[in-house]
Design a protein around this motif. Structure first.
Motif: not given
Lengths: 375, 262
Positions: A49-53, A203-208, A213-220
Protein backbone atom coordinates in the motif's frame (compact mmCIF):
# COMPACT_ATOMS: atom_id res chain seq x y z
CA UNK A 1 55.84 23.48 15.11
CA UNK A 2 54.89 22.22 18.55
CA UNK A 3 56.58 18.89 18.29
CA UNK A 4 57.03 16.74 21.30
CA UNK A 5 59.95 14.46 22.07
CA UNK A 6 58.79 11.68 19.75
CA UNK A 7 58.23 14.09 16.90
CA UNK A 8 54.46 14.14 17.05
CA UNK A 9 52.71 17.34 16.10
CA UNK A 10 49.46 18.99 17.14
CA UNK A 11 48.07 18.50 13.65
CA UNK A 12 48.64 14.74 13.86
CA UNK A 13 46.10 14.42 16.61
CA UNK A 14 43.29 15.16 14.20
CA UNK A 15 44.24 12.71 11.49
CA UNK A 16 43.48 9.73 13.68
CA UNK A 17 39.83 10.59 13.24
CA UNK A 18 38.96 10.14 9.63
CA UNK A 19 36.74 7.97 7.48
CA UNK A 20 33.79 6.77 9.48
CA UNK A 21 34.30 9.39 12.18
CA UNK A 22 34.05 12.23 9.70
CA UNK A 23 30.89 10.68 8.34
CA UNK A 24 29.36 10.46 11.80
CA UNK A 25 29.89 14.18 12.22
CA UNK A 26 27.94 15.10 9.15
CA UNK A 27 24.64 16.64 10.20
CA UNK A 28 22.69 14.48 7.74
CA UNK A 29 23.88 11.07 8.79
CA UNK A 30 21.41 10.45 11.61
CA UNK A 31 18.36 11.44 9.63
CA UNK A 32 19.59 9.49 6.62
CA UNK A 33 19.92 6.28 8.62
CA UNK A 34 16.55 6.93 10.25
CA UNK A 35 14.96 7.35 6.86
CA UNK A 36 16.48 4.12 5.56
CA UNK A 37 15.24 2.21 8.60
CA UNK A 38 11.71 3.55 8.23
CA UNK A 39 11.58 2.93 4.48
CA UNK A 40 12.76 -0.65 5.03
CA UNK A 41 10.25 -1.17 7.82
CA UNK A 42 7.38 0.12 5.70
CA UNK A 43 8.46 -1.96 2.75
CA UNK A 44 8.24 -5.05 4.91
CA UNK A 45 5.00 -4.40 6.80
CA UNK A 46 3.03 -2.34 4.28
CA UNK A 47 4.94 -2.53 1.04
CA UNK A 48 1.93 -3.07 -1.19
CA UNK A 49 0.00 0.00 0.00
CA UNK A 50 2.90 2.39 0.52
CA UNK A 51 5.02 1.67 -2.51
CA UNK A 52 2.43 1.90 -5.22
CA UNK A 53 1.81 4.97 -7.40
CA UNK A 54 -1.02 6.30 -5.24
CA UNK A 55 0.84 5.62 -2.01
CA UNK A 56 3.87 7.45 -3.34
CA UNK A 57 1.76 10.40 -4.43
CA UNK A 58 -0.03 10.66 -1.09
CA UNK A 59 3.10 10.25 0.99
CA UNK A 60 5.02 12.79 -1.03
CA UNK A 61 2.13 15.26 -0.71
CA UNK A 62 2.41 15.12 3.09
CA UNK A 63 6.21 15.00 3.07
CA UNK A 64 6.69 17.92 0.71
CA UNK A 65 4.11 20.05 2.48
CA UNK A 66 5.98 19.60 5.74
CA UNK A 67 9.31 19.83 3.93
CA UNK A 68 8.58 23.33 2.63
CA UNK A 69 8.06 24.85 6.08
CA UNK A 70 10.75 22.68 7.66
CA UNK A 71 13.30 24.28 5.31
CA UNK A 72 12.31 27.72 6.61
CA UNK A 73 12.38 26.55 10.22
CA UNK A 74 15.77 24.91 9.68
CA UNK A 75 17.47 28.00 8.23
CA UNK A 76 16.08 30.15 11.02
CA UNK A 77 17.18 27.64 13.64
CA UNK A 78 20.70 27.54 12.21
CA UNK A 79 20.72 31.31 12.66
CA UNK A 80 19.75 30.74 16.28
CA UNK A 81 16.04 31.61 16.32
CA UNK A 82 12.64 29.90 16.31
CA UNK A 83 9.43 30.80 14.55
CA UNK A 84 6.32 29.52 16.29
CA UNK A 85 4.07 31.64 14.08
CA UNK A 86 4.47 29.44 10.97
CA UNK A 87 1.21 27.54 11.53
CA UNK A 88 -0.83 30.66 12.16
CA UNK A 89 0.86 32.30 9.18
CA UNK A 90 -0.36 29.40 7.02
CA UNK A 91 -3.92 29.95 8.27
CA UNK A 92 -3.61 33.68 7.71
CA UNK A 93 -2.21 33.37 4.20
CA UNK A 94 -4.76 30.75 3.18
CA UNK A 95 -7.61 32.86 4.48
CA UNK A 96 -6.25 35.91 2.70
CA UNK A 97 -5.93 34.19 -0.69
CA UNK A 98 -9.26 32.38 -0.51
CA UNK A 99 -11.14 35.49 0.54
CA UNK A 100 -9.58 37.52 -2.26
CA UNK A 101 -10.53 34.83 -4.75
CA UNK A 102 -14.09 34.80 -3.44
CA UNK A 103 -14.76 38.44 -2.62
CA UNK A 104 -12.25 40.28 -4.77
CA UNK A 105 -9.15 42.25 -3.83
CA UNK A 106 -9.30 44.58 -0.83
CA UNK A 107 -9.38 48.38 -1.09
CA UNK A 108 -11.67 48.19 -4.14
CA UNK A 109 -8.86 46.92 -6.38
CA UNK A 110 -11.35 44.83 -8.28
CA UNK A 111 -11.46 41.15 -9.17
CA UNK A 112 -8.62 38.96 -7.96
CA UNK A 113 -6.64 36.58 -10.10
CA UNK A 114 -4.63 33.79 -8.46
CA UNK A 115 -1.50 35.82 -9.22
CA UNK A 116 -2.68 39.06 -7.62
CA UNK A 117 -4.18 37.23 -4.65
CA UNK A 118 -0.90 35.40 -4.12
CA UNK A 119 1.29 38.47 -4.52
CA UNK A 120 -0.80 40.67 -2.26
CA UNK A 121 -0.90 37.94 0.39
CA UNK A 122 2.84 37.42 0.08
CA UNK A 123 3.42 41.14 0.54
CA UNK A 124 1.42 41.01 3.76
CA UNK A 125 3.08 37.89 5.15
CA UNK A 126 6.57 39.17 4.30
CA UNK A 127 5.72 42.44 6.06
CA UNK A 128 4.55 40.50 9.14
CA UNK A 129 7.74 38.39 9.02
CA UNK A 130 9.75 41.61 8.83
CA UNK A 131 7.90 43.03 11.85
CA UNK A 132 8.50 39.83 13.85
CA UNK A 133 12.18 39.84 12.91
CA UNK A 134 12.59 43.49 13.85
CA UNK A 135 10.91 42.97 17.20
CA UNK A 136 13.21 40.03 17.96
CA UNK A 137 16.51 41.69 16.99
CA UNK A 138 15.68 45.10 18.43
CA UNK A 139 14.16 43.99 21.73
CA UNK A 140 16.59 41.19 22.41
CA UNK A 141 13.61 39.14 23.60
CA UNK A 142 13.62 35.43 22.92
CA UNK A 143 12.14 34.62 19.54
CA UNK A 144 10.23 31.87 21.31
CA UNK A 145 8.09 34.45 23.13
CA UNK A 146 7.80 36.96 20.30
CA UNK A 147 6.68 34.37 17.76
CA UNK A 148 4.42 32.70 20.32
CA UNK A 149 2.67 36.04 20.61
CA UNK A 150 2.28 36.13 16.84
CA UNK A 151 0.96 32.56 16.88
CA UNK A 152 -2.00 33.88 18.88
CA UNK A 153 -2.28 37.24 17.15
CA UNK A 154 -2.32 35.86 13.61
CA UNK A 155 -4.70 33.02 14.41
CA UNK A 156 -7.05 35.45 16.11
CA UNK A 157 -6.83 37.94 13.26
CA UNK A 158 -7.55 35.17 10.77
CA UNK A 159 -10.73 34.16 12.59
CA UNK A 160 -11.87 37.76 13.09
CA UNK A 161 -11.26 38.61 9.43
CA UNK A 162 -13.17 35.55 8.29
CA UNK A 163 -16.20 36.41 10.45
CA UNK A 164 -16.06 40.05 9.46
CA UNK A 165 -15.70 39.68 5.70
CA UNK A 166 -17.01 36.18 4.99
CA UNK A 167 -20.60 36.34 6.21
CA UNK A 168 -19.63 35.08 9.64
CA UNK A 169 -18.16 31.78 8.49
CA UNK A 170 -14.60 30.73 9.29
CA UNK A 171 -14.44 28.50 6.23
CA UNK A 172 -14.52 28.97 2.50
CA UNK A 173 -15.32 26.04 0.28
CA UNK A 174 -16.54 25.48 -3.22
CA UNK A 175 -14.30 28.04 -4.91
CA UNK A 176 -14.05 27.52 -8.68
CA UNK A 177 -11.29 25.12 -9.70
CA UNK A 178 -8.85 27.83 -10.78
CA UNK A 179 -6.05 25.41 -11.56
CA UNK A 180 -7.96 24.14 -14.59
CA UNK A 181 -7.28 27.24 -16.66
CA UNK A 182 -5.08 29.59 -14.64
CA UNK A 183 -1.35 29.03 -14.83
CA UNK A 184 -0.49 30.51 -11.42
CA UNK A 185 -3.17 28.43 -9.70
CA UNK A 186 -1.86 25.42 -11.59
CA UNK A 187 1.74 25.80 -10.44
CA UNK A 188 0.50 25.80 -6.83
CA UNK A 189 -2.41 23.38 -6.95
CA UNK A 190 -1.84 21.35 -10.10
CA UNK A 191 0.27 18.32 -10.80
CA UNK A 192 3.98 17.95 -11.41
CA UNK A 193 6.16 15.20 -12.84
CA UNK A 194 3.34 13.92 -15.03
CA UNK A 195 5.88 12.50 -17.46
CA UNK A 196 7.21 10.13 -14.82
CA UNK A 197 3.76 8.74 -14.19
CA UNK A 198 3.04 8.47 -17.91
CA UNK A 199 6.27 6.54 -18.22
CA UNK A 200 5.24 4.30 -15.32
CA UNK A 201 1.93 3.73 -17.10
CA UNK A 202 3.78 2.83 -20.29
CA UNK A 203 5.82 0.22 -18.48
CA UNK A 204 2.67 -1.21 -16.93
CA UNK A 205 3.01 -0.26 -13.26
CA UNK A 206 0.80 2.80 -12.96
CA UNK A 207 -2.39 1.05 -14.10
CA UNK A 208 -5.74 0.97 -12.27
CA UNK A 209 -8.29 -1.85 -12.29
CA UNK A 210 -9.99 -0.57 -15.40
CA UNK A 211 -6.67 -0.68 -17.22
CA UNK A 212 -6.31 3.12 -17.42
CA UNK A 213 -3.51 5.32 -16.14
CA UNK A 214 -3.97 5.37 -12.37
CA UNK A 215 -2.13 8.42 -11.01
CA UNK A 216 -1.64 11.47 -13.22
CA UNK A 217 1.27 13.06 -11.41
CA UNK A 218 2.57 14.33 -8.09
CA UNK A 219 1.15 17.36 -6.32
CA UNK A 220 2.77 20.61 -7.42
CA UNK A 221 4.02 21.17 -3.88
CA UNK A 222 6.52 18.35 -4.39
CA UNK A 223 8.12 20.44 -7.14
CA UNK A 224 8.10 23.48 -4.83
CA UNK A 225 9.78 21.45 -2.13
CA UNK A 226 12.48 20.22 -4.50
CA UNK A 227 13.10 23.68 -5.95
CA UNK A 228 13.17 25.38 -2.54
CA UNK A 229 15.35 22.62 -1.17
CA UNK A 230 17.83 22.95 -4.00
CA UNK A 231 18.02 26.74 -3.82
CA UNK A 232 18.40 26.83 -0.05
CA UNK A 233 20.96 24.05 -0.19
CA UNK A 234 23.11 26.10 -2.54
CA UNK A 235 22.59 29.27 -0.52
CA UNK A 236 23.44 27.65 2.80
CA UNK A 237 26.35 25.51 1.71
CA UNK A 238 27.95 27.60 -0.99
CA UNK A 239 27.20 31.30 -0.72
CA UNK A 240 28.30 34.23 1.36
CA UNK A 241 24.83 34.45 2.86
CA UNK A 242 25.12 30.81 3.94
CA UNK A 243 28.31 31.61 5.82
CA UNK A 244 26.54 34.55 7.47
CA UNK A 245 23.65 32.32 8.55
CA UNK A 246 25.99 29.81 10.19
CA UNK A 247 28.05 32.58 11.77
CA UNK A 248 24.98 34.35 13.15
CA UNK A 249 23.67 31.22 14.83
CA UNK A 250 27.01 29.99 16.14
CA UNK A 251 28.11 33.11 18.00
CA UNK A 252 26.46 36.31 17.01
CA UNK A 253 28.93 38.53 18.86
CA UNK A 254 31.92 37.20 16.99
CA UNK A 255 29.93 37.26 13.75
CA UNK A 256 29.14 40.92 14.32
CA UNK A 257 32.74 41.69 15.24
CA UNK A 258 33.76 40.30 11.86
CA UNK A 259 31.29 42.44 9.97
CA UNK A 260 28.43 39.97 9.46
CA UNK A 261 25.13 41.90 9.34
CA UNK A 262 23.58 39.74 12.04
CA UNK A 263 20.32 41.67 12.34
CA UNK A 264 19.57 41.71 8.65
CA UNK A 265 20.28 37.97 8.42
CA UNK A 266 17.78 37.22 11.17
CA UNK A 267 15.09 39.56 9.87
CA UNK A 268 15.54 38.11 6.39
CA UNK A 269 15.09 34.58 7.71
CA UNK A 270 11.93 35.48 9.63
CA UNK A 271 10.65 36.79 6.31
CA UNK A 272 11.73 33.56 4.65
CA UNK A 273 9.73 31.40 7.07
CA UNK A 274 6.74 33.64 6.30
CA UNK A 275 7.45 33.03 2.61
CA UNK A 276 7.51 29.26 3.14
CA UNK A 277 4.23 29.42 5.07
CA UNK A 278 2.68 31.39 2.21
CA UNK A 279 3.81 28.83 -0.38
CA UNK A 280 2.39 26.08 1.84
CA UNK A 281 -0.96 27.94 2.03
CA UNK A 282 -1.04 28.71 -1.71
CA UNK A 283 -0.53 25.04 -2.57
CA UNK A 284 -3.30 24.08 -0.18
CA UNK A 285 -5.80 26.71 -1.33
CA UNK A 286 -5.33 26.19 -5.06
CA UNK A 287 -5.27 22.42 -4.70
CA UNK A 288 -8.44 22.02 -2.62
CA UNK A 289 -10.19 25.32 -3.46
CA UNK A 290 -11.00 25.71 0.20
CA UNK A 291 -9.71 27.60 3.21
CA UNK A 292 -10.30 27.28 6.90
CA UNK A 293 -9.27 29.48 9.81
CA UNK A 294 -7.86 26.43 11.58
CA UNK A 295 -5.45 25.48 8.75
CA UNK A 296 -1.83 25.09 9.67
CA UNK A 297 -2.53 24.40 13.33
CA UNK A 298 0.55 22.92 15.07
CA UNK A 299 2.49 22.97 11.79
CA UNK A 300 5.15 25.24 13.35
CA UNK A 301 5.99 22.53 15.85
CA UNK A 302 6.11 19.82 13.17
CA UNK A 303 8.42 22.02 11.12
CA UNK A 304 10.77 22.55 14.05
CA UNK A 305 10.64 18.84 14.89
CA UNK A 306 11.47 17.88 11.29
CA UNK A 307 14.40 20.31 11.35
CA UNK A 308 15.71 18.77 14.58
CA UNK A 309 15.24 15.23 13.26
CA UNK A 310 17.18 16.45 10.22
CA UNK A 311 20.18 17.22 12.41
CA UNK A 312 19.73 20.94 13.06
CA UNK A 313 21.11 21.93 16.45
CA UNK A 314 18.55 23.81 18.57
CA UNK A 315 21.07 26.37 19.74
CA UNK A 316 22.06 27.31 16.21
CA UNK A 317 25.16 27.24 14.05
CA UNK A 318 24.86 23.69 12.79
CA UNK A 319 22.55 21.91 10.38
CA UNK A 320 21.99 21.21 6.73
CA UNK A 321 19.26 21.32 4.13
CA UNK A 322 19.97 17.75 3.02
CA UNK A 323 19.37 16.67 6.61
CA UNK A 324 16.09 18.52 6.87
CA UNK A 325 14.93 16.92 3.63
CA UNK A 326 15.51 13.50 5.21
CA UNK A 327 13.85 14.78 8.39
CA UNK A 328 10.73 15.76 6.46
CA UNK A 329 10.66 12.34 4.78
CA UNK A 330 10.84 10.59 8.15
CA UNK A 331 8.17 12.79 9.67
CA UNK A 332 5.82 12.72 6.71
CA UNK A 333 6.17 8.99 6.16
CA UNK A 334 5.47 8.11 9.74
CA UNK A 335 2.58 10.54 9.95
CA UNK A 336 0.96 9.12 6.86
CA UNK A 337 1.98 5.50 6.72
CA UNK A 338 1.25 4.24 10.17
CA UNK A 339 -2.40 4.40 9.14
CA UNK A 340 -1.69 1.86 6.42
CA UNK A 341 -0.52 -0.70 8.92
CA UNK A 342 -3.67 -2.44 10.09
CA UNK A 343 -2.27 -3.98 13.25
CA UNK A 344 -1.01 -0.69 14.72
CA UNK A 345 -3.36 1.88 16.23
CA UNK A 346 -2.84 4.93 14.00
CA UNK A 347 -2.38 7.26 16.94
CA UNK A 348 0.85 5.48 17.82
CA UNK A 349 2.44 7.67 15.17
CA UNK A 350 2.66 10.52 17.67
CA UNK A 351 4.34 8.27 20.23
CA UNK A 352 6.77 7.21 17.57
CA UNK A 353 7.49 10.74 16.37
CA UNK A 354 8.06 11.95 19.91
CA UNK A 355 10.57 9.19 20.46
CA UNK A 356 12.36 9.93 17.19
CA UNK A 357 12.50 13.61 18.10
CA UNK A 358 14.03 12.88 21.47
CA UNK A 359 16.64 10.57 19.99
CA UNK A 360 17.48 13.13 17.33
CA UNK A 361 17.84 15.91 19.88
CA UNK A 362 20.23 13.77 21.94
CA UNK A 363 22.21 12.84 18.85
CA UNK A 364 22.50 16.46 17.74
CA UNK A 365 23.69 17.59 21.13
CA UNK A 366 26.24 14.80 21.09
CA UNK A 367 27.56 15.95 17.72
CA UNK A 368 27.71 19.56 18.89
CA UNK A 369 29.72 18.57 21.95
CA UNK A 370 32.07 16.46 19.86
CA UNK A 371 32.81 19.40 17.62
CA UNK A 372 33.25 21.93 20.37
CA UNK A 373 35.55 19.53 22.17
CA UNK A 374 33.15 18.65 24.98
CA UNK A 375 33.57 14.92 24.35
CA UNK B 1 66.14 53.05 17.95
CA UNK B 2 67.43 54.11 14.58
CA UNK B 3 66.86 57.84 14.21
CA UNK B 4 65.18 57.54 10.79
CA UNK B 5 62.56 55.03 11.93
CA UNK B 6 59.14 56.59 12.22
CA UNK B 7 56.55 55.23 14.60
CA UNK B 8 53.68 53.34 13.00
CA UNK B 9 51.45 54.50 15.79
CA UNK B 10 52.19 57.41 18.05
CA UNK B 11 50.02 57.99 21.07
CA UNK B 12 50.35 61.47 22.54
CA UNK B 13 49.18 62.44 26.02
CA UNK B 14 45.99 60.45 25.91
CA UNK B 15 43.59 61.25 28.73
CA UNK B 16 40.47 59.19 29.26
CA UNK B 17 37.95 60.03 31.94
CA UNK B 18 34.88 57.99 32.76
CA UNK B 19 32.87 60.55 34.71
CA UNK B 20 34.92 61.44 37.78
CA UNK B 21 37.30 58.54 37.26
CA UNK B 22 40.51 59.15 35.35
CA UNK B 23 41.42 55.90 33.63
CA UNK B 24 44.34 57.30 31.64
CA UNK B 25 46.20 60.41 32.65
CA UNK B 26 48.35 61.59 29.75
CA UNK B 27 49.70 58.38 28.31
CA UNK B 28 52.18 58.50 25.44
CA UNK B 29 53.81 55.66 23.56
CA UNK B 30 55.36 54.94 20.18
CA UNK B 31 54.84 51.70 18.31
CA UNK B 32 57.57 51.02 15.76
CA UNK B 33 57.11 48.93 12.62
CA UNK B 34 58.36 45.39 12.89
CA UNK B 35 58.65 45.54 16.64
CA UNK B 36 56.90 43.76 19.45
CA UNK B 37 55.82 46.32 21.99
CA UNK B 38 54.91 44.85 25.35
CA UNK B 39 52.31 46.78 27.28
CA UNK B 40 52.56 45.76 30.89
CA UNK B 41 50.87 46.69 34.08
CA UNK B 42 48.77 45.42 36.90
CA UNK B 43 45.02 45.01 36.81
CA UNK B 44 43.40 48.43 36.61
CA UNK B 45 46.54 50.09 35.30
CA UNK B 46 44.70 51.26 32.20
CA UNK B 47 45.95 48.71 29.64
CA UNK B 48 42.47 47.74 28.54
CA UNK B 49 41.33 51.34 28.27
CA UNK B 50 44.35 52.23 26.17
CA UNK B 51 43.89 49.40 23.71
CA UNK B 52 40.17 50.04 23.48
CA UNK B 53 40.98 53.60 22.47
CA UNK B 54 43.44 52.33 19.87
CA UNK B 55 40.83 49.84 18.63
CA UNK B 56 38.20 52.56 18.28
CA UNK B 57 35.94 51.20 21.02
CA UNK B 58 36.43 54.25 23.26
CA UNK B 59 37.20 57.83 22.26
CA UNK B 60 39.87 59.67 24.26
CA UNK B 61 38.87 62.66 26.37
CA UNK B 62 41.93 64.48 25.11
CA UNK B 63 45.18 63.68 23.39
CA UNK B 64 45.95 62.53 19.88
CA UNK B 65 46.70 59.31 18.02
CA UNK B 66 48.87 59.37 14.91
CA UNK B 67 48.99 56.54 12.40
CA UNK B 68 52.08 56.76 10.18
CA UNK B 69 52.42 60.41 11.08
CA UNK B 70 48.91 61.59 10.33
CA UNK B 71 46.44 62.39 13.11
CA UNK B 72 43.44 60.08 13.29
CA UNK B 73 40.32 59.85 15.38
CA UNK B 74 38.44 56.58 15.44
CA UNK B 75 34.71 56.72 15.95
CA UNK B 76 34.21 52.95 15.73
CA UNK B 77 36.19 49.71 15.61
CA UNK B 78 35.57 49.77 11.86
CA UNK B 79 37.55 53.05 11.56
CA UNK B 80 40.45 51.54 13.47
CA UNK B 81 40.40 48.40 11.33
CA UNK B 82 40.39 50.53 8.18
CA UNK B 83 43.46 52.37 9.47
CA UNK B 84 45.24 49.02 9.83
CA UNK B 85 44.81 48.36 13.53
CA UNK B 86 43.72 44.78 14.10
CA UNK B 87 42.70 43.74 17.57
CA UNK B 88 42.71 40.12 18.65
CA UNK B 89 40.62 39.96 21.79
CA UNK B 90 40.71 37.16 24.29
CA UNK B 91 37.54 35.55 22.92
CA UNK B 92 39.20 35.73 19.47
CA UNK B 93 35.87 36.33 17.68
CA UNK B 94 35.88 32.78 16.32
CA UNK B 95 32.90 30.48 15.84
CA UNK B 96 33.53 27.00 17.14
CA UNK B 97 31.12 25.02 14.99
CA UNK B 98 32.35 26.54 11.74
CA UNK B 99 35.33 25.41 9.71
CA UNK B 100 38.70 27.12 9.81
CA UNK B 101 38.17 28.61 6.36
CA UNK B 102 34.66 29.81 7.11
CA UNK B 103 35.97 31.51 10.23
CA UNK B 104 38.93 33.03 8.42
CA UNK B 105 36.66 34.70 5.89
CA UNK B 106 33.66 35.29 8.16
CA UNK B 107 31.98 38.48 6.97
CA UNK B 108 34.62 38.99 4.24
CA UNK B 109 34.03 36.01 1.99
CA UNK B 110 35.51 35.77 -1.49
CA UNK B 111 32.63 35.20 -3.86
CA UNK B 112 31.43 35.70 -7.38
CA UNK B 113 27.96 36.89 -8.20
CA UNK B 114 25.63 39.35 -6.51
CA UNK B 115 26.09 39.85 -2.74
CA UNK B 116 24.95 38.29 -0.50
CA UNK B 117 23.93 35.41 -2.78
CA UNK B 118 27.34 35.24 -4.38
CA UNK B 119 28.85 31.76 -4.52
CA UNK B 120 31.94 31.48 -2.35
CA UNK B 121 35.19 30.42 -3.99
CA UNK B 122 35.81 27.79 -1.38
CA UNK B 123 38.89 26.21 -2.97
CA UNK B 124 40.59 29.60 -3.18
CA UNK B 125 39.55 30.47 0.38
CA UNK B 126 40.85 27.13 1.67
CA UNK B 127 44.19 27.74 -0.02
CA UNK B 128 44.56 31.29 1.31
CA UNK B 129 43.65 30.18 4.82
CA UNK B 130 46.16 27.35 4.69
CA UNK B 131 48.92 29.54 3.25
CA UNK B 132 48.37 32.43 5.63
CA UNK B 133 48.52 30.11 8.61
CA UNK B 134 51.65 28.39 7.36
CA UNK B 135 53.31 31.83 7.13
CA UNK B 136 53.06 32.21 10.87
CA UNK B 137 53.77 28.64 11.68
CA UNK B 138 50.76 26.35 11.73
CA UNK B 139 50.17 23.82 9.01
CA UNK B 140 46.53 22.88 9.43
CA UNK B 141 46.06 19.71 7.48
CA UNK B 142 42.36 20.25 6.96
CA UNK B 143 40.89 23.75 6.53
CA UNK B 144 37.40 22.23 6.76
CA UNK B 145 37.92 21.10 10.34
CA UNK B 146 35.77 22.89 12.91
CA UNK B 147 37.53 25.52 15.00
CA UNK B 148 36.12 23.77 18.07
CA UNK B 149 38.51 20.90 17.42
CA UNK B 150 41.61 23.13 17.41
CA UNK B 151 43.89 23.82 20.35
CA UNK B 152 43.92 27.21 22.03
CA UNK B 153 47.25 28.07 20.44
CA UNK B 154 46.03 27.16 16.97
CA UNK B 155 42.98 29.35 17.47
CA UNK B 156 45.18 32.29 18.43
CA UNK B 157 47.18 31.73 15.29
CA UNK B 158 44.03 31.63 13.20
CA UNK B 159 42.78 34.90 14.67
CA UNK B 160 46.18 36.53 14.14
CA UNK B 161 46.57 35.24 10.59
CA UNK B 162 43.10 36.53 9.79
CA UNK B 163 43.85 40.00 11.16
CA UNK B 164 47.09 40.19 9.17
CA UNK B 165 45.52 38.95 5.95
CA UNK B 166 42.79 41.58 6.19
CA UNK B 167 45.29 44.40 6.36
CA UNK B 168 46.39 44.87 9.94
CA UNK B 169 49.67 46.78 10.17
CA UNK B 170 49.45 46.86 13.93
CA UNK B 171 48.24 43.83 15.84
CA UNK B 172 46.91 44.33 19.32
CA UNK B 173 47.03 41.04 21.22
CA UNK B 174 45.02 41.26 24.39
CA UNK B 175 46.58 38.87 26.89
CA UNK B 176 46.93 36.12 24.30
CA UNK B 177 48.71 33.74 26.65
CA UNK B 178 46.66 34.17 29.79
CA UNK B 179 44.05 31.46 29.24
CA UNK B 180 46.41 28.83 27.86
CA UNK B 181 48.48 25.96 29.16
CA UNK B 182 52.26 26.14 29.25
CA UNK B 183 52.86 24.46 25.93
CA UNK B 184 50.28 26.48 24.09
CA UNK B 185 51.67 29.69 25.57
CA UNK B 186 54.95 28.83 23.87
CA UNK B 187 53.04 28.23 20.68
CA UNK B 188 51.61 31.74 20.83
CA UNK B 189 55.00 33.27 21.62
CA UNK B 190 56.43 31.49 18.59
CA UNK B 191 53.61 32.87 16.50
CA UNK B 192 54.41 36.36 17.75
CA UNK B 193 58.05 35.88 16.80
CA UNK B 194 57.07 34.69 13.33
CA UNK B 195 54.81 37.68 12.79
CA UNK B 196 57.66 39.92 13.89
CA UNK B 197 59.89 38.18 11.35
CA UNK B 198 57.52 39.26 8.59
CA UNK B 199 59.15 42.65 9.21
CA UNK B 200 56.38 45.12 8.46
CA UNK B 201 53.90 44.42 11.23
CA UNK B 202 54.00 45.90 14.67
CA UNK B 203 52.59 44.03 17.63
CA UNK B 204 51.25 45.45 20.84
CA UNK B 205 51.45 42.58 23.27
CA UNK B 206 49.43 43.03 26.42
CA UNK B 207 50.45 40.70 29.18
CA UNK B 208 50.79 40.16 32.90
CA UNK B 209 53.67 37.84 32.37
CA UNK B 210 57.11 39.35 32.76
CA UNK B 211 58.85 36.27 31.37
CA UNK B 212 56.72 36.17 28.25
CA UNK B 213 57.30 39.83 27.58
CA UNK B 214 61.06 39.47 28.00
CA UNK B 215 61.08 36.51 25.61
CA UNK B 216 59.54 38.32 22.65
CA UNK B 217 59.34 42.08 23.17
CA UNK B 218 61.67 44.71 21.71
CA UNK B 219 60.17 47.62 23.58
CA UNK B 220 58.26 48.02 26.80
CA UNK B 221 55.72 50.39 28.22
CA UNK B 222 54.66 50.03 31.84
CA UNK B 223 51.40 51.45 33.03
CA UNK B 224 50.39 52.02 36.60
CA UNK B 225 47.26 53.79 37.79
CA UNK B 226 46.70 55.34 34.38
CA UNK B 227 50.18 56.70 33.84
CA UNK B 228 53.34 55.51 32.13
CA UNK B 229 55.83 54.70 34.84
CA UNK B 230 58.54 53.46 32.57
CA UNK B 231 59.34 52.65 28.99
CA UNK B 232 62.22 51.77 26.76
CA UNK B 233 63.82 49.17 24.57
CA UNK B 234 64.94 45.82 25.80
CA UNK B 235 68.52 47.09 25.93
CA UNK B 236 67.63 50.19 27.85
CA UNK B 237 65.83 48.28 30.56
CA UNK B 238 67.82 45.84 32.58
CA UNK B 239 66.07 42.77 33.89
CA UNK B 240 65.66 44.19 37.36
CA UNK B 241 64.02 47.30 36.03
CA UNK B 242 61.40 45.26 34.26
CA UNK B 243 60.60 43.34 37.39
CA UNK B 244 60.38 46.50 39.49
CA UNK B 245 58.17 48.27 36.96
CA UNK B 246 56.03 45.19 36.60
CA UNK B 247 55.22 45.35 40.27
CA UNK B 248 53.98 48.90 39.78
CA UNK B 249 57.29 50.49 40.72
CA UNK B 250 57.71 48.71 44.00
CA UNK B 251 61.07 47.22 44.86
CA UNK B 252 61.12 43.44 45.00
CA UNK B 253 63.06 43.64 48.26
CA UNK B 254 60.34 45.77 49.82
CA UNK B 255 57.74 43.24 48.75
CA UNK B 256 59.77 40.45 50.23
CA UNK B 257 60.02 42.36 53.48
CA UNK B 258 56.33 43.09 53.49
CA UNK B 259 55.55 39.43 52.98
CA UNK B 260 58.02 38.39 55.65
CA UNK B 261 56.29 40.51 58.28
CA UNK B 262 52.96 38.68 57.86
Amino acid sequence: MNQDASGRREADRLKAESGLRTLIRRPEIGSFSGMVVILAFLAIVAGDVVFNPLGIKNNLAIISQLGIIAIGACLLMIAGEFDLSIGSMIGFAGMSMAMMMKWGLPFGLGEATPLTAFLLTLAMTLAIGCIIGNIVVRSGLSSFIVTLAFLFILRGLTEVSFREFNDGSTQISGLPDFKQDDFVAYIFGGEAFKWIFELLYEIGWNVNRRGEQWVGGLDARVAWWIVLGFITYVVLAKTQLGNWIYATGDNKESARANGVPVRQVKIGLFMFTAFCATIFAACQVFDTNTADAAKGNLKELEAIAAAVVGGTVMTGGFGSIVGVVFGAVIFGLVQNSVFYISWIDGSYYRVFLGTVLLIAAFANENIRKRITGGI
Amino acid sequence: MAPEAKPLIAVESIVKKFGPFTALNGVSMNVMPGEVHALLGDNGAGKSTLIKILAGVHQPTSGQIYVEGSPVSFRSPRDAAAAGIGTVYQDLALNQLMSVTRNFFMGREIFSGPAPFGVMKIAEMDKITHDEMVKIGIDISDPTQAVGTMSGGQRQTLAIARAIYFGAKVLILDEPTSALGQKQQMEVLKTIKRVRALGNIAIIFITHNEIHSKLVADRFTFLSLGEVIGSGTKEELAGDDIRRLMAGGAEMKDLEQELATI
